[in-house]
Design an enzyme around this catalytic site. Structure first.
Site, PDB file in Angstrom:
ATOM      1  N   SER A  74       0.689 -53.002  -1.211  1.00 41.63           N
ATOM      2  CA  SER A  74      -1.030 -52.748  -1.694  1.00 41.63           C
ATOM      3  C   SER A  74      -1.208 -52.042  -3.194  1.00 41.63           C
ATOM      4  O   SER A  74      -2.084 -51.688  -3.760  1.00 41.63           O
ATOM      5  CB  SER A  74      -1.673 -51.762  -0.670  1.00 41.63           C
ATOM      6  OG  SER A  74      -1.165 -50.521  -0.812  1.00 41.63           O
TER       7      SER A  74
ATOM      8  N   LYS B 132      -1.397 -44.194  -2.419  1.00 43.74           N
ATOM      9  CA  LYS B 132      -2.540 -44.781  -2.937  1.00 43.74           C
ATOM     10  C   LYS B 132      -2.839 -43.956  -4.236  1.00 43.74           C
ATOM     11  O   LYS B 132      -2.435 -42.905  -4.302  1.00 43.74           O
ATOM     12  CB  LYS B 132      -3.827 -44.848  -1.818  1.00 43.74           C
ATOM     13  CG  LYS B 132      -3.520 -45.686  -0.760  1.00 43.74           C
ATOM     14  CD  LYS B 132      -3.735 -46.797  -1.103  1.00 43.74           C
ATOM     15  CE  LYS B 132      -3.518 -48.133   0.027  1.00 43.74           C
ATOM     16  NZ  LYS B 132      -2.335 -48.117   0.671  1.00 43.74           N
TER      17      LYS B 132
END
Length: 230
Positions: free
Chosen positions: A151, A189
């Site tokens: 991701s 993230k």
């Protein structure tokens, strides 16, 4: 000799690598240099590579290494400059790190971190690795995590890479962080504040941004370096 735009781009990439441990995206480069399209960035990147200032890694998203700096950016004063991205093979022991810098420090590897769907919280120390001393400058403890998932691939962070994290409980917008979600899921993230909420952004269009209440997210650390795995 570099043009002004080439020098500005090299300076921007260098600054971001020093700050985040990974190079900026092409979109971020385009905005920083006030260009209308990413094709201009491609041309500048190619020119920098041809002149030996950067190196692009094949088949790797945003994998740019700074090979050298011009005098105007401190190149002459920083003989032996090495990029923050280190090529490696996920060594089991500190001695196995290829071409380890003379001033290397050991940091504990705390298990895996999800760059995808969050996984269980960080495990206990499994072993240690050696990293350049300039990766662990500043206050706070440091640790390393093996990345699982894709991701963050557009931030140059790939499945199997090892990220070096500086422990901290605070983050600025845009920082890449280790976030503990609801006290049991850990994920890597980009951190953003969205009003009273926290947005955890992926760097891969296949993954959606997660927006959570501030009390559901605890910052565990900020990315300061990356060890590349092949």
């Amino acid at each position: 000799m570099l043009t002004r735009k080439q020098l500005d781009l090299l300076a921007f990439i260098h600054k971001r690598v020093q700050r985040d441990g990974v190079p900026p995206s092409f979109d971020e480069m385009k905005l920083a240099l006030d260009l209308r399209s990413k094709s201009g960035i491609h041309r500048l990147i190619t020119a920098l590579e041809e002149r030996g200032f950067i190196r692009r890694l094949a088949h790797r998203a945003r994998a740019i290494e700074i090979v050298k700096l011009p005098e105007s950016l401190g190149g002459a004063a920083r003989s032996g400059f090495s990029p923050q991205v280190i090529d490696g093979d996920l060594p089991d022991t500190p001695a196995a790190v290829a071409n380890a810098p003379v001033h290397a420090l050991e940091v504990p590897v705390m298990g895996r971190i999800a760059a995808g769907v969050p996984i269980e919280a960080i495990s206990q120390v499994s072993h240690s690795i050696s990293v350049p001393g300039n990766m662990v400058q500043g206050s706070g403890e440091h640790y390393a995590l093996e990345v699982k998932g894709d991701s963050m691939i557009d931030a140059g962070i790939n499945d199997g890479d090892v990220v070096v994290i500086r422990e901290t409980s605070v983050a600025d917008d845009g920082d890449i962080v280790v976030a503990l979600v609801e006290d049991h899921e850990a994920t890597l993230k980009r951190f953003r504040r969205a009003g009273t909420a926290i947005a955890l952004e992926a760097a891969n269009p296949a993954y959606e941004t997660r927006t959570l209440r501030a009390d559901q997210v605890k910052v565990q650390g900020r990315l300061v370096g990356l060890i590349r795995s092949y």
